[in-house]
Design a protein around this motif. Structure first.
Motif, PDB file in Angstrom:
ATOM      1  N   LYS A 169      47.887  43.461  35.580  1.00 15.50           N
ATOM      2  CA  LYS A 169      48.395  42.274  36.261  1.00 15.50           C
ATOM      3  C   LYS A 169      49.199  42.674  37.503  1.00 15.50           C
ATOM      4  O   LYS A 169      49.821  43.735  37.550  1.00 15.50           O
ATOM      5  N   GLU A 195      48.657  45.056  46.211  1.00 16.61           N
ATOM      6  CA  GLU A 195      48.700  43.606  46.074  1.00 16.61           C
ATOM      7  C   GLU A 195      50.086  43.147  45.655  1.00 16.61           C
ATOM      8  O   GLU A 195      50.578  42.117  46.129  1.00 16.61           O
ATOM      9  N   GLN A 236      46.300  47.760  42.816  1.00 23.72           N
ATOM     10  CA  GLN A 236      47.247  46.892  42.106  1.00 23.72           C
ATOM     11  C   GLN A 236      48.615  46.956  42.775  1.00 23.72           C
ATOM     12  O   GLN A 236      49.269  45.924  42.991  1.00 23.72           O
ATOM     13  N   ALA A 244      49.264  34.006  47.064  1.00 22.21           N
ATOM     14  CA  ALA A 244      48.313  34.286  45.984  1.00 22.21           C
ATOM     15  C   ALA A 244      47.126  33.330  45.997  1.00 22.21           C
ATOM     16  O   ALA A 244      46.221  33.459  45.173  1.00 22.21           O
ATOM     17  N   ALA A 249      47.189  35.516  32.732  1.00 24.74           N
ATOM     18  CA  ALA A 249      47.747  35.578  34.084  1.00 24.74           C
ATOM     19  C   ALA A 249      47.000  36.563  34.966  1.00 24.74           C
ATOM     20  O   ALA A 249      46.502  37.601  34.515  1.00 24.74           O
ATOM     21  N   ASP A 250      46.937  36.247  36.253  1.00 22.30           N
ATOM     22  CA  ASP A 250      46.532  37.196  37.282  1.00 22.30           C
ATOM     23  C   ASP A 250      47.753  37.759  38.009  1.00 22.30           C
ATOM     24  O   ASP A 250      47.794  38.930  38.356  1.00 22.30           O
ATOM     25  N   VAL A 251      48.743  36.879  38.224  1.00 20.33           N
ATOM     26  CA  VAL A 251      49.974  37.229  38.925  1.00 20.33           C
ATOM     27  C   VAL A 251      51.154  36.839  38.041  1.00 20.33           C
ATOM     28  O   VAL A 251      51.160  35.755  37.451  1.00 20.33           O
ATOM     29  N   PRO A 310      43.057  31.429  40.431  1.00 21.59           N
ATOM     30  CA  PRO A 310      43.920  32.370  39.716  1.00 21.59           C
ATOM     31  C   PRO A 310      45.044  31.668  38.967  1.00 21.59           C
ATOM     32  O   PRO A 310      45.379  30.515  39.241  1.00 21.59           O
ATOM     33  N   THR A 311      45.619  32.392  38.007  1.00 21.61           N
ATOM     34  CA  THR A 311      46.747  31.900  37.221  1.00 21.61           C
ATOM     35  C   THR A 311      47.994  32.701  37.557  1.00 21.61           C
ATOM     36  O   THR A 311      47.969  33.938  37.552  1.00 21.61           O
TER      37      THR A 311
END
Length: 335
Positions: free
Chosen positions: A207, A173, A170, A239, A141-143, A53-54
């Motif tokens: 996101k 998380e 979402q 993450a 981005a993921d996070v 992930p990014t």
């Protein structure tokens, strides 16, 4: 909606797909009196190691808020590629003109970056920065972790926060990462003005978005800077991007369920607080008084709490104007 008629004028001196650690700039051309072919140079670091992930980490969305930049300049200096599984994009001062000036908004166009999304590639400098994040960085981005604090006009109990969202997976998380961040307080946050926000832009893309308020007064303390750096590392661990176990820390969960949490001044003057941050106050309790400063012998205006709860944020410094938010009171809830 952000215009797609032309590409972003921002160029970048790093390769977001390259392995390893890179330090460079987002370069935005800005012609001005002292530099006809000048540019706004926004520092950026990319750390990438294989698939994963990014995380997009940002500070100084408002230029007078310092915990985020402190944590992110340190992380950019110290983070090794071998410690990462995936990618970390670090922008310690996303509103670089405001950060350099020590102001909330940009000295170039008075733009508030956190009210300028989705931006425009052919707009003001602030709108061009927003557009680049909207169309280039956020999609990667993921996070997203965007650091805030009170700046020069607010002071907060140090908290990490996320928003109540229609998408409950979402939302869950985001709150899992808030818990992992491990600030002294964790907040289910209500925004009083969400139009044009970076938060909303990221959340609308699906996101996982986490933010903070870590003090204020236009400075950072050793404690709040430490909370920012330790919390950032914890969030990256949770993450699955940074190696190591999350360092568990106690946190008190708070909720801002509606507009009664906020108290606004209707008069100008000198404010005297009658409760301190972290105090529990009752509904109807006097939380502040505003003294008119044009003459002596005048009774102050009394401000009372619209609800009971924990005194979470206050105006800073001592003079207020009509419309200023002077107090925020939150509910203490279970995590």
């Amino acid at each position: 909606m952000s215009s797609d008629l032309r590409p972003s004028p921002v160029s970048v001196t790093v390769d977001f797909e390259a392995e390893g650690v890179q330090h460079g700039f987002l370069r935005l051309p800005y012609s001005r009196d002292d530099a006809a072919w000048g540019s706004v140079m926004i520092p950026v670091t990319v750390v990438k190691n294989g698939d994963g992930p990014t995380a997009l980490l940002t500070g100084a969305n408002h230029g007078d808020e310092y915990e985020g930049p402190i944590a992110l300049f340190e992380l950019a200096r110290s983070l090794a590629a071998a410690d990462v599984a995936g990618r970390v994009i670090i922008v310690p001062a996303m509103n670089q003109p405001a950060f350099a000036a020590g102001t909330r908004t940009s000295p170039i166009d008075r733009g508030n970056l956190n009210r300028s999304f989705p931006g425009r590639p052919d707009g003001t400098v602030t709108e061009k920065i927003a557009d680049y994040f909207q169309r280039v960085l956020l999609p990667m981005a993921d996070v997203v972790l965007d650091f805030h604090s009170g700046g020069k006009t607010l002071d907060f109990l140090p908290f990490c926060a996320a928003h109540i969202l229609p998408d409950k997976a979402q939302e869950a998380e985001a709150f899992r990462l808030v818990r992992a961040f491990g600030a002294p307080y964790s907040v289910k946050m209500l925004e009083i003005d969400a139009v044009g926000m970076y938060d909303t832009a990221a959340e609308d893309m699906g996101k996982v978005f986490v933010t903070t308020e870590l003090g204020g007064g236009g400075t950072a303390s050793a404690r709040t800077a430490g909370i920012a750096l330790d919390g950032c590392r914890n969030l990256l661990r949770a993450a699955g991007i940074l190696q190591g176990a999350v360092e568990e820390r106690a946190t008190q969960w708070l909720d801002m369920p509606d507009g009664s949490c906020f108290t606004f001044a209707e008069d100008a003057g000198l404010i005297r607080f009658c409760a301190d941050l972290g105090d529990r106050v009752a509904k109807g309790q006097v939380v502040a008084m505003i003294y008119p400063v044009g003459r002596t012998g005048v009774d102050p205006v009394v401000l009372r709490a619209s609800r009971g709860g924990l005194f979470t944020a206050r105006h800073f410094p001592g003079l207020v104007k009509p419309g200023d938010c002077v107090a925020v009171i939150s509910d203490e809830i279970g995590g």
